[in-house]
Design a protein around this motif. Structure first.
Motif, PDB file in Angstrom:
ATOM      1  N   UNK A  52       0.820  -1.207   0.000  1.00 53.21           N
ATOM      2  CA  UNK A  52       0.000   0.000   0.000  1.00 53.21           C
ATOM      3  C   UNK A  52       0.860   1.266   0.000  1.00 53.21           C
ATOM      4  N   UNK A  53       1.981   1.249   0.696  1.00 56.92           N
ATOM      5  CA  UNK A  53       2.814   2.441   0.826  1.00 56.92           C
ATOM      6  C   UNK A  53       4.054   2.425  -0.067  1.00 56.92           C
ATOM      7  N   UNK A  54       4.080   1.546  -1.091  1.00 56.54           N
ATOM      8  CA  UNK A  54       5.250   1.452  -1.960  1.00 56.54           C
ATOM      9  C   UNK A  54       4.835   1.445  -3.429  1.00 56.54           C
ATOM     10  N   UNK A  55       5.221   2.488  -4.133  1.00 58.74           N
ATOM     11  CA  UNK A  55       4.977   2.574  -5.564  1.00 58.74           C
ATOM     12  C   UNK A  55       5.936   1.615  -6.277  1.00 58.74           C
ATOM     13  N   UNK A  56       5.475   0.870  -7.279  1.00 57.20           N
ATOM     14  CA  UNK A  56       6.405   0.023  -8.031  1.00 57.20           C
ATOM     15  C   UNK A  56       7.486   0.867  -8.724  1.00 57.20           C
ATOM     16  N   UNK A  57       8.732   0.616  -8.357  1.00 56.91           N
ATOM     17  CA  UNK A  57       9.881   1.330  -8.924  1.00 56.91           C
ATOM     18  C   UNK A  57      10.946   0.289  -9.249  1.00 56.91           C
ATOM     19  N   UNK A  58      11.594   0.464 -10.405  1.00 56.49           N
ATOM     20  CA  UNK A  58      12.616  -0.472 -10.859  1.00 56.49           C
ATOM     21  C   UNK A  58      13.875   0.292 -11.249  1.00 56.49           C
ATOM     22  N   UNK A  59      15.029  -0.288 -10.921  1.00 65.91           N
ATOM     23  CA  UNK A  59      16.323   0.312 -11.233  1.00 65.91           C
ATOM     24  C   UNK A  59      16.879  -0.398 -12.456  1.00 65.91           C
ATOM     25  N   UNK A  60      17.326   0.372 -13.452  1.00 64.43           N
ATOM     26  CA  UNK A  60      17.874  -0.278 -14.640  1.00 64.43           C
ATOM     27  C   UNK A  60      19.290  -0.772 -14.386  1.00 64.43           C
ATOM     28  N   UNK A  61      19.797  -1.573 -15.308  1.00 65.79           N
ATOM     29  CA  UNK A  61      21.145  -2.142 -15.140  1.00 65.79           C
ATOM     30  C   UNK A  61      22.200  -1.041 -15.218  1.00 65.79           C
ATOM     31  N   UNK A  62      23.324  -1.277 -14.562  1.00 67.83           N
ATOM     32  CA  UNK A  62      24.454  -0.345 -14.524  1.00 67.83           C
ATOM     33  C   UNK A  62      24.022   1.047 -14.070  1.00 67.83           C
ATOM     34  N   UNK A  63      23.311   1.068 -12.961  1.00 68.08           N
ATOM     35  CA  UNK A  63      22.786   2.321 -12.417  1.00 68.08           C
ATOM     36  C   UNK A  63      23.413   2.624 -11.060  1.00 68.08           C
ATOM     37  N   UNK A  64      23.415   3.913 -10.737  1.00 65.08           N
ATOM     38  CA  UNK A  64      23.854   4.379  -9.418  1.00 65.08           C
ATOM     39  C   UNK A  64      22.735   5.243  -8.866  1.00 65.08           C
ATOM     40  N   UNK A  65      22.184   4.826  -7.728  1.00 65.41           N
ATOM     41  CA  UNK A  65      21.133   5.598  -7.060  1.00 65.41           C
ATOM     42  C   UNK A  65      21.666   5.975  -5.684  1.00 65.41           C
ATOM     43  N   UNK A  66      21.874   7.262  -5.467  1.00 62.30           N
ATOM     44  CA  UNK A  66      22.379   7.758  -4.189  1.00 62.30           C
ATOM     45  C   UNK A  66      21.197   8.172  -3.323  1.00 62.30           C
ATOM     46  N   UNK A  67      21.164   7.619  -2.110  1.00 64.09           N
ATOM     47  CA  UNK A  67      20.053   7.860  -1.191  1.00 64.09           C
ATOM     48  C   UNK A  67      20.545   8.485   0.113  1.00 64.09           C
ATOM     49  N   UNK A  68      19.622   9.094   0.838  1.00 65.28           N
ATOM     50  CA  UNK A  68      19.864   9.575   2.186  1.00 65.28           C
ATOM     51  C   UNK A  68      18.941   8.790   3.100  1.00 65.28           C
ATOM     52  N   UNK A  69      19.507   7.895   3.904  1.00 66.27           N
ATOM     53  CA  UNK A  69      18.701   7.029   4.773  1.00 66.27           C
ATOM     54  C   UNK A  69      18.780   7.487   6.219  1.00 66.27           C
ATOM     55  N   UNK A  70      17.835   6.987   7.026  1.00 68.52           N
ATOM     56  CA  UNK A  70      17.863   7.326   8.448  1.00 68.52           C
ATOM     57  C   UNK A  70      18.883   6.446   9.171  1.00 68.52           C
ATOM     58  N   UNK A  71      19.004   6.633  10.475  1.00 74.18           N
ATOM     59  CA  UNK A  71      20.016   5.915  11.259  1.00 74.18           C
ATOM     60  C   UNK A  71      19.810   4.402  11.237  1.00 74.18           C
ATOM     61  N   UNK A  72      18.580   3.954  10.989  1.00 70.49           N
ATOM     62  CA  UNK A  72      18.288   2.521  10.935  1.00 70.49           C
ATOM     63  C   UNK A  72      18.460   1.961   9.517  1.00 70.49           C
ATOM     64  N   UNK A  73      18.870   2.807   8.580  1.00 68.27           N
ATOM     65  CA  UNK A  73      19.029   2.422   7.167  1.00 68.27           C
ATOM     66  C   UNK A  73      17.718   1.986   6.520  1.00 68.27           C
ATOM     67  N   UNK A  74      16.602   2.568   6.959  1.00 67.06           N
ATOM     68  CA  UNK A  74      15.296   2.191   6.434  1.00 67.06           C
ATOM     69  C   UNK A  74      14.873   3.115   5.303  1.00 67.06           C
ATOM     70  N   UNK A  75      14.638   2.524   4.167  1.00 68.95           N
ATOM     71  CA  UNK A  75      14.150   3.264   3.003  1.00 68.95           C
ATOM     72  C   UNK A  75      12.672   3.570   3.194  1.00 68.95           C
ATOM     73  N   UNK A  76      12.270   4.782   2.856  1.00 71.40           N
ATOM     74  CA  UNK A  76      10.871   5.160   2.957  1.00 71.40           C
ATOM     75  C   UNK A  76      10.495   5.777   4.293  1.00 71.40           C
ATOM     76  N   UNK A  77      11.455   5.888   5.196  1.00 76.16           N
ATOM     77  CA  UNK A  77      11.173   6.504   6.485  1.00 76.16           C
ATOM     78  C   UNK A  77      11.808   7.888   6.547  1.00 76.16           C
ATOM     79  N   UNK A  78      11.371   8.677   7.483  1.00 75.18           N
ATOM     80  CA  UNK A  78      11.798  10.068   7.601  1.00 75.18           C
ATOM     81  C   UNK A  78      13.298  10.202   7.853  1.00 75.18           C
ATOM     82  N   UNK A  79      13.885  11.201   7.203  1.00 72.56           N
ATOM     83  CA  UNK A  79      15.262  11.595   7.493  1.00 72.56           C
ATOM     84  C   UNK A  79      15.283  13.041   7.975  1.00 72.56           C
TER      85      UNK A  79
END
Length: 178
Positions: free
Chosen positions: A91-118
Motif C-alpha cells: 500500500x505504501x510502496x509505488x512500483x519502482x525499478x532500477x535499470x542495469x548499470x545504475x547508481x542511485x544515491x540515497x539519504x537514509x535514516x540511522x536505521x538504514x530504512x528506506x521510505x522513512x523520515x530523514x
C-alpha cells in the motif's frame, strides 16, 4: 527525503541534456514499439522506472520493463526486460525499478530504512547509501545536493565487481550483481 541526492543529481543531467526529469518511456526507448504505447509508467531520471498503481483499491498491476535487466527498488528482485510482469505492490510502496548499470544515491535514516523520515535537514546526510546495479563495467559522475562531485567506478570481473567511489566518504554500499 530519501531520494533528494538522486533527484538533485538527475536534475543536473536533465538541465544539461535539456530533457525532462520525468520522461515517457518512448523518450528513452524510441526503438521499442511497446514502450511507445504505455501512458502510465515513466522514467524518473535516467535510472528509475516508475509504474504507479493508478486505480483506487488496486494493489496489483501489469508493468512493462524495456530491454535489459531491471531490479525492484524495494526488494532487489531481478527481472529480465522486454517483458511484462504482474507486480503486487504494498500500500505504501509505488512500483519502482532500477535499470542495469545504475547508481542511485540515497539519504537514509540511522536505521538504514528506506521510505522513512530523514528529517528536514538538507545540508547533511544522515546516512548516505549508494545502490548500484552492476551488469558490466561502467563509470558515472554525479553531483549530490551538497555539491560533492562523486565518481563511481565499477569494474566487473566474471562473477564479482570492484566498486570505487571518490568524492564522498562515510557511506553505505548496496551492490546488486546482475
Amino acid at each position: 527525503m530519501n531520494l533528494l541526492p538522486y533527484i538533485y543529481s538527475q536534475s543536473i543531467i536533465s538541465c544539461e541534456e535539456k530533457q525532462p526529469l520525468m520522461r515517457a518511456l518512448k523518450m528513452m526507448y524510441e526503438e521499442d514499439a511497446l514502450a511507445s504505447d504505455i501512458y502510465d509508467q515513466y522514467m524518473f531520471g535516467e535510472e528509475l522506472l516508475v509504474a504507479p498503481v493508478i486505480e483506487e483499491g488496486m494493489r496489483e498491476r501489469k508493468v512493462y520493463l524495456p530491454d535489459g535487466v531491471w531490479t525492484d527498488f524495494w526488494t532487489h528482485k531481478k527481472y529480465e526486460g522486454a517483458s511484462t510482469i504482474t507486480y503486487l505492490s504494498e500500500v505504501n510502496q509505488i512500483p519502482v525499478f532500477i535499470k542495469k548499470n545504475a547508481v542511485v544515491l540515497l539519504n537514509l535514516n540511522e536505521k538504514n530504512n528506506l521510505g522513512e523520515s530523514v528529517g528536514n535537514t538538507i545540508n547533511a546526510y544522515q546516512k548516505a547509501c549508494f545502490v548500484i546495479t552492476a551488469k558490466s563495467s561502467f563509470e558515472k559522475e554525479l553531483v549530490d545536493h551538497l555539491g560533492n562531485k562523486i565518481v563511481v567506478k565499477v569494474v566487473k570481473e566474471s562473477e564479482t565487481s570492484q566498486v570505487t567511489i571518490t568524492g564522498l566518504s562515510n557511506y553505505k554500499l548496496k551492490l546488486i550483481e546482475l
